[in-house]
Design a protein around this motif. Structure first.
Motif, PDB file in Angstrom:
ATOM      1  N   GLU A   1       0.894  -1.307  -0.032  1.00 27.40           N
ATOM      2  CA  GLU A   1       0.085  -0.174   0.034  1.00 27.40           C
ATOM      3  C   GLU A   1       0.828   1.266  -0.080  1.00 27.40           C
ATOM      4  O   GLU A   1       0.520   2.207  -0.570  1.00 27.40           O
ATOM      5  CB  GLU A   1      -0.904   0.017   1.334  1.00 27.40           C
ATOM      6  CG  GLU A   1      -1.943  -0.971   0.968  1.00 27.40           C
ATOM      7  CD  GLU A   1      -3.103  -1.186   2.298  1.00 27.40           C
ATOM      8  OE1 GLU A   1      -3.242  -0.330   2.880  1.00 27.40           O
ATOM      9  OE2 GLU A   1      -3.378  -2.343   2.452  1.00 27.40           O
TER      10      GLU A   1
ATOM     11  N   ASP B   1      13.005  -3.978  -9.630  1.00 23.48           N
ATOM     12  CA  ASP B   1      13.178  -2.773 -10.211  1.00 23.48           C
ATOM     13  C   ASP B   1      14.208  -2.376 -10.738  1.00 23.48           C
ATOM     14  O   ASP B   1      15.448  -2.742 -10.528  1.00 23.48           O
ATOM     15  CB  ASP B   1      12.821  -1.708  -8.934  1.00 23.48           C
ATOM     16  CG  ASP B   1      11.369  -1.800  -8.687  1.00 23.48           C
ATOM     17  OD1 ASP B   1      10.519  -2.448  -9.181  1.00 23.48           O
ATOM     18  OD2 ASP B   1      10.793  -1.103  -7.663  1.00 23.48           O
TER      19      ASP B   1
ATOM     20  N   ARG C   1       3.689   1.361  -1.603  1.00 20.62           N
ATOM     21  CA  ARG C   1       3.995   1.596  -2.904  1.00 20.62           C
ATOM     22  C   ARG C   1       3.191   2.221  -4.028  1.00 20.62           C
ATOM     23  O   ARG C   1       3.528   2.548  -5.072  1.00 20.62           O
ATOM     24  CB  ARG C   1       4.809   0.028  -3.419  1.00 20.62           C
ATOM     25  CG  ARG C   1       6.009  -0.031  -2.823  1.00 20.62           C
ATOM     26  CD  ARG C   1       6.479  -1.397  -3.269  1.00 20.62           C
ATOM     27  NE  ARG C   1       7.847  -1.955  -2.676  1.00 20.62           N
ATOM     28  CZ  ARG C   1       8.944  -1.381  -2.580  1.00 20.62           C
ATOM     29  NH1 ARG C   1       9.096  -0.353  -3.442  1.00 20.62           N
ATOM     30  NH2 ARG C   1       9.984  -1.786  -2.010  1.00 20.62           N
ATOM     31  N   ALA C   2       1.766   2.154  -3.552  1.00 19.69           N
ATOM     32  CA  ALA C   2       0.988   2.486  -4.441  1.00 19.69           C
ATOM     33  C   ALA C   2       0.904   4.092  -5.011  1.00 19.69           C
ATOM     34  O   ALA C   2       1.334   5.086  -4.206  1.00 19.69           O
ATOM     35  CB  ALA C   2      -0.675   2.397  -3.940  1.00 19.69           C
ATOM     36  N   LYS C   3       0.838   4.171  -6.392  1.00 18.28           N
ATOM     37  CA  LYS C   3       1.063   5.419  -6.803  1.00 18.28           C
ATOM     38  C   LYS C   3       0.035   6.673  -6.208  1.00 18.28           C
ATOM     39  O   LYS C   3       0.461   7.804  -6.012  1.00 18.28           O
ATOM     40  CB  LYS C   3       0.880   5.459  -8.282  1.00 18.28           C
ATOM     41  CG  LYS C   3       1.874   4.658  -8.997  1.00 18.28           C
ATOM     42  CD  LYS C   3       1.442   4.763 -10.504  1.00 18.28           C
ATOM     43  CE  LYS C   3       2.766   4.093 -11.364  1.00 18.28           C
ATOM     44  NZ  LYS C   3       4.290   4.458 -10.880  1.00 18.28           N
ATOM     45  N   SER C   4      -1.204   6.352  -5.653  1.00 20.41           N
ATOM     46  CA  SER C   4      -2.019   7.305  -5.152  1.00 20.41           C
ATOM     47  C   SER C   4      -1.722   7.467  -3.812  1.00 20.41           C
ATOM     48  O   SER C   4      -2.270   8.251  -3.157  1.00 20.41           O
ATOM     49  CB  SER C   4      -3.444   6.572  -5.285  1.00 20.41           C
ATOM     50  OG  SER C   4      -3.352   5.299  -4.686  1.00 20.41           O
ATOM     51  N   TYR C   5      -0.739   6.736  -3.102  1.00 18.61           N
ATOM     52  CA  TYR C   5      -0.487   6.906  -1.753  1.00 18.61           C
ATOM     53  C   TYR C   5       0.164   8.112  -1.280  1.00 18.61           C
ATOM     54  O   TYR C   5       1.183   8.768  -2.022  1.00 18.61           O
ATOM     55  CB  TYR C   5       0.531   5.926  -1.038  1.00 18.61           C
ATOM     56  CG  TYR C   5       0.713   5.996   0.542  1.00 18.61           C
ATOM     57  CD1 TYR C   5      -0.399   5.799   1.332  1.00 18.61           C
ATOM     58  CD2 TYR C   5       1.942   6.552   0.813  1.00 18.61           C
ATOM     59  CE1 TYR C   5      -0.063   5.963   2.821  1.00 18.61           C
ATOM     60  CE2 TYR C   5       2.292   6.800   2.199  1.00 18.61           C
ATOM     61  CZ  TYR C   5       1.431   6.470   3.136  1.00 18.61           C
ATOM     62  OH  TYR C   5       1.631   6.590   4.468  1.00 18.61           O
TER      63      TYR C   5
ATOM     64  N   ARG D   1      10.496   7.817   1.081  1.00 19.43           N
ATOM     65  CA  ARG D   1      10.893   7.133  -0.175  1.00 19.43           C
ATOM     66  C   ARG D   1      10.759   5.625  -0.045  1.00 19.43           C
ATOM     67  O   ARG D   1      11.458   5.072   0.472  1.00 19.43           O
ATOM     68  CB  ARG D   1      12.321   7.432  -0.369  1.00 19.43           C
ATOM     69  CG  ARG D   1      12.847   8.894  -0.321  1.00 19.43           C
ATOM     70  CD  ARG D   1      12.447   9.547  -1.777  1.00 19.43           C
ATOM     71  NE  ARG D   1      12.822  10.952  -2.021  1.00 19.43           N
ATOM     72  CZ  ARG D   1      12.161  12.117  -1.468  1.00 19.43           C
ATOM     73  NH1 ARG D   1      11.081  11.883  -0.829  1.00 19.43           N
ATOM     74  NH2 ARG D   1      13.036  13.211  -1.612  1.00 19.43           N
TER      75      ARG D   1
END
Length: 368
Positions: free
Chosen positions: A128, A363, A130-134, A356
């Motif tokens: 969660e 990755d 790592r989610a782009k929306s976080y 971060r």
């Protein structure tokens, strides 16, 4: 046939447990009662408590997400993680007890003996975060049930969650009444040095006898004060939560609790007037009449005087502190004691600029 069923009986208090009974949850279609047909085998110990302890059962929880969010104006954080459902500390006043009814279990003894461990909490949290929306904001650890309750010694879920927070530079504020938090000083101290961690220790009473029956499996009051001292000595900002304050039971200790915590190194404080939502009202009244029968009516009367005639009012703005003369006197005592002791207001100001996500397996590495 039915007229032969014995009348309901009262279970003797169970040594080491907070709730006296195991009343059926509010969502159940049937109500369970305890009866004695002569075959129960109950044996009381010398103090009137059951000699056979109720065992703790820990089951895995099938969590699919881990960050809980709220919009309550009465709390200073809007997201939290709770590694466990149910709490073995067995505090009779715990406002999380009614959540066990959603599981088809009792907020009474079930809440403190039938626990659910979210063993995938750390993995879910990493996903969660790592989610782009976080959007990074301080994370409360233990806002509902205690993250350092006894089962954490073997489960280690809270420590794994903290390791994720450390790796992501995710700021975290811990709420606990357990000295077990000191186990994780190797994580908390470096995070605190970067403005990423703080701890709030709940100290409800300095009376060990009262603590033994009111919060039987939590750390003793002296151990909590020692934890405050050790955390402060390691550079971790520590607040004391003098909560809950219960009229005619422990509210006279408010000034002494704040003074002891400040002397141990706490720099901030807060308090909450006892909250009795849903099933807690009945469980707490039952506990009063068993353990402090001489004060039960006085406590309940003052609670009603502080809640506009009811045992509880859930409205935002007053549910934490109550209303009326007694509640106002408690507010004034808290404010004056904090001013005298140099205790600030408990804050969730932590550094969110360092957040971060670390590289995930597979990755591409950064060129920076």
């Amino acid at each position: 046939m039915w007229d032969e069923i014995p009348d309901e009986i009262r279970r003797p208090p169970v040594k080491g447990r907070g709730a006296v009974s195991n009343a059926t949850g509010r969502f159940e279609r049937e109500t369970r009662v305890l009866t004695d047909d002569g075959w129960t085998g109950y044996e009381e110990g010398g103090n009137g408590a059951l000699s056979d302890p109720v065992r703790t059962i820990v089951s895995p929880a099938s969590a699919r997400s881990i960050i809980a969010r709220n919009e309550s104006p009465d709390v200073a954080f809007d997201q939290s993680v709770n590694p466990y459902q149910g709490c073995e500390h067995a505090c009779i006043y715990c406002f999380a007890r009614p959540t066990h009814a959603y599981l088809g279990l009792s907020p009474g003894l079930d809440f403190e003996t039938k626990l659910f461990a979210k063993r995938n909490a750390a993995e879910l949290l990493a996903r969660e975060l790592r989610a782009k929306s976080y959007v990074c904001r301080p994370l409360a650890l233990g806002a509902n049930t205690d993250p350092y309750q006894p089962v954490e010694r073997t489960e280690g879920i809270t420590r794994r969650v903290l390791e994720v927070c450390r790796d992501f530079n995710q700021p975290v504020g811990i709420i606990t009444k357990s000295a077990l938090v000191l186990r994780d000083l190797d994580i908390l101290a470096p995070m605190a040095a970067s403005g990423l961690a703080s701890v709030s220790l709940s100290v409800t009473t300095l009376d060990r006898d009262l603590a033994r029956v009111m919060e039987p499996r939590a750390s003793t009051p002296p151990r909590r004060l020692e934890a405050i001292r050790a955390l402060a000595g390691a550079g971790v900002p520590v607040s004391v939560l003098a909560s809950p304050m219960i009229p005619a039971l422990n509210d006279h200790e408010l000034d002494a609790i704040l003074e002891a915590a400040a002397g141990a190194g706490a720099t901030a404080a807060s308090y909450i007037l006892l909250r009795l939502p849903l099933e807690i009202a009945g469980l707490f009244e039952e506990w009063l009449r068993v353990h402090v029968p001489d004060r039960a009516e006085r406590v309940l009367s003052l609670m009603r005087q502080s809640r506009d005639g009811a045992l509880y009012r859930s409205g935002f703005g007053t549910r934490m502190t109550g209303s009326g003369p007694h509640a106002e006197l408690l507010r004034q005592r808290f404010r004056l004691a904090c001013r005298r002791l140099g205790l600030g207001e408990r804050s969730w100001r932590l550094d969110c600029t360092r957040f971060r996500p670390p590289p995930a397996p597979g990755d591409q590495l950064s060129l920076l």
